[in-house]
Design a protein around this motif. Structure first.
Motif, short mmCIF file in Angstrom:
data_model
loop_
_atom_site.label_atom_id
_atom_site.label_comp_id
_atom_site.label_asym_id
_atom_site.label_seq_id
_atom_site.Cartn_x
_atom_site.Cartn_y
_atom_site.Cartn_z
N GLY A 262 22.94 -23.38 91.88
CA GLY A 262 23.32 -24.69 92.39
C GLY A 262 24.01 -24.69 93.75
N ASN A 263 24.05 -23.58 94.45
CA ASN A 263 24.65 -23.52 95.79
C ASN A 263 23.69 -24.14 96.80
N GLU A 264 24.16 -25.18 97.50
CA GLU A 264 23.32 -25.88 98.44
C GLU A 264 23.12 -25.09 99.73
N PHE A 265 21.94 -25.25 100.32
CA PHE A 265 21.65 -24.72 101.65
C PHE A 265 20.58 -25.61 102.28
N CYS A 266 20.49 -25.58 103.60
CA CYS A 266 19.57 -26.47 104.31
C CYS A 266 18.50 -25.68 105.04
N ILE A 267 17.29 -26.24 105.03
CA ILE A 267 16.19 -25.73 105.82
C ILE A 267 15.99 -26.76 106.95
N LEU A 268 16.33 -26.35 108.16
CA LEU A 268 16.31 -27.25 109.29
C LEU A 268 14.92 -27.35 109.89
N GLU B 30 32.01 -10.17 108.99
CA GLU B 30 31.36 -9.18 108.14
C GLU B 30 30.48 -9.79 107.08
N GLN B 31 30.95 -10.84 106.38
CA GLN B 31 30.16 -11.38 105.29
C GLN B 31 30.66 -12.75 104.87
N VAL B 32 29.82 -13.41 104.11
CA VAL B 32 30.19 -14.64 103.43
C VAL B 32 30.25 -14.30 101.95
N ILE B 33 31.34 -14.68 101.30
CA ILE B 33 31.50 -14.43 99.87
C ILE B 33 30.92 -15.62 99.12
N VAL B 34 30.08 -15.32 98.14
CA VAL B 34 29.50 -16.34 97.28
C VAL B 34 29.96 -16.04 95.86
N HIS B 35 30.75 -16.94 95.28
CA HIS B 35 31.15 -16.75 93.89
C HIS B 35 29.97 -17.05 92.99
N SER B 36 29.82 -16.25 91.94
CA SER B 36 28.63 -16.33 91.12
C SER B 36 28.93 -15.94 89.67
N ALA B 37 28.27 -16.61 88.76
CA ALA B 37 28.37 -16.24 87.34
C ALA B 37 27.60 -14.95 87.07
N ARG C 179 15.11 -28.91 95.21
CA ARG C 179 15.59 -29.93 96.14
C ARG C 179 16.78 -30.63 95.50
N VAL C 180 17.79 -30.94 96.31
CA VAL C 180 18.97 -31.64 95.82
C VAL C 180 19.37 -32.73 96.80
N ASP C 181 20.06 -33.73 96.26
CA ASP C 181 20.58 -34.83 97.06
C ASP C 181 22.09 -34.70 97.11
N ILE C 182 22.61 -34.47 98.31
CA ILE C 182 24.07 -34.38 98.49
C ILE C 182 24.57 -35.54 99.35
N GLY C 183 23.77 -36.59 99.39
CA GLY C 183 24.13 -37.75 100.17
C GLY C 183 23.58 -37.74 101.58
N GLN C 184 22.53 -36.96 101.80
CA GLN C 184 21.96 -36.85 103.14
C GLN C 184 21.16 -38.08 103.57
N GLY C 185 20.89 -38.99 102.64
CA GLY C 185 20.18 -40.22 103.00
C GLY C 185 18.72 -39.97 103.32
N SER D 275 31.37 -29.02 91.97
CA SER D 275 30.91 -30.14 92.80
C SER D 275 30.15 -29.60 94.00
N LYS D 276 29.86 -30.51 94.94
CA LYS D 276 29.18 -30.13 96.17
C LYS D 276 29.95 -28.98 96.83
N SER D 277 29.23 -28.00 97.33
CA SER D 277 29.86 -26.86 98.00
C SER D 277 30.53 -27.30 99.29
N ARG D 278 31.67 -26.70 99.57
CA ARG D 278 32.38 -27.00 100.82
C ARG D 278 31.79 -26.23 101.99
N LEU D 279 31.03 -25.20 101.71
CA LEU D 279 30.39 -24.39 102.73
C LEU D 279 28.96 -24.17 102.29
#
Length: 119
Positions: A107-113, A6-13, A88-94, A61-65
């Motif tokens: 600050g929630n990370e996401f990727c553009i493939l 149904e959905q992904v929950i995103v915690h937010s301030a 743009r952020v660096d999460i250790g992607q090299g 810290s870095k998001s787990r999802l």
């Protein structure tokens, strides 16, 4: 037995602010809006959606999802999202070049493939 995602929950301030940012970034519609929750979907009756729910504590810290998106034009989409407020952020992607890691305004990370990405 059957399960429907149904959905992904995103915690937010600030659920409404962040949810509206994502609604505009994705071109999705708002299906629920309250002081503590803001839900968006691709269309009103299409799932899964993203549900932004108030959580007072800050991201630690870095998001787990995180979400991955595969656009037709990676470079153009990264530029559009950065202009929209992503960064743009660096999460250790090299030094890999097949995806770009961005973060939304909270600050929630996401990727553009890229088209050839295997991530």
């Amino acid at each position: 037995m059957s399960l429907q995602w149904e959905q992904v929950i995103v915690h937010s301030a600030a659920p409404k602010t962040l949810g509206q940012w994502w609604a505009e970034a994705l071109g999705w519609v708002v299906v629920f809006d309250s002081d503590d929750e803001f839900e968006i979907r691709p269309t009103a009756d299409q799932m899964p959606g993203l549900d932004f729910v108030r959580l007072a504590e800050a991201k630690q810290s870095k998001s787990r999802l995180h979400l991955d998106f595969r656009p037709d034009d990676q470079e153009a989409e990264v530029a559009r999202l950065v202009a929209h407020g992503a960064r743009r952020v660096d999460i250790g992607q090299g030094d890999q070049t097949s995806w770009v890691v961005l973060a939304d305004p909270e600050g929630n990370e996401f990727c553009i493939l890229g088209q050839n990405s295997t991530q």
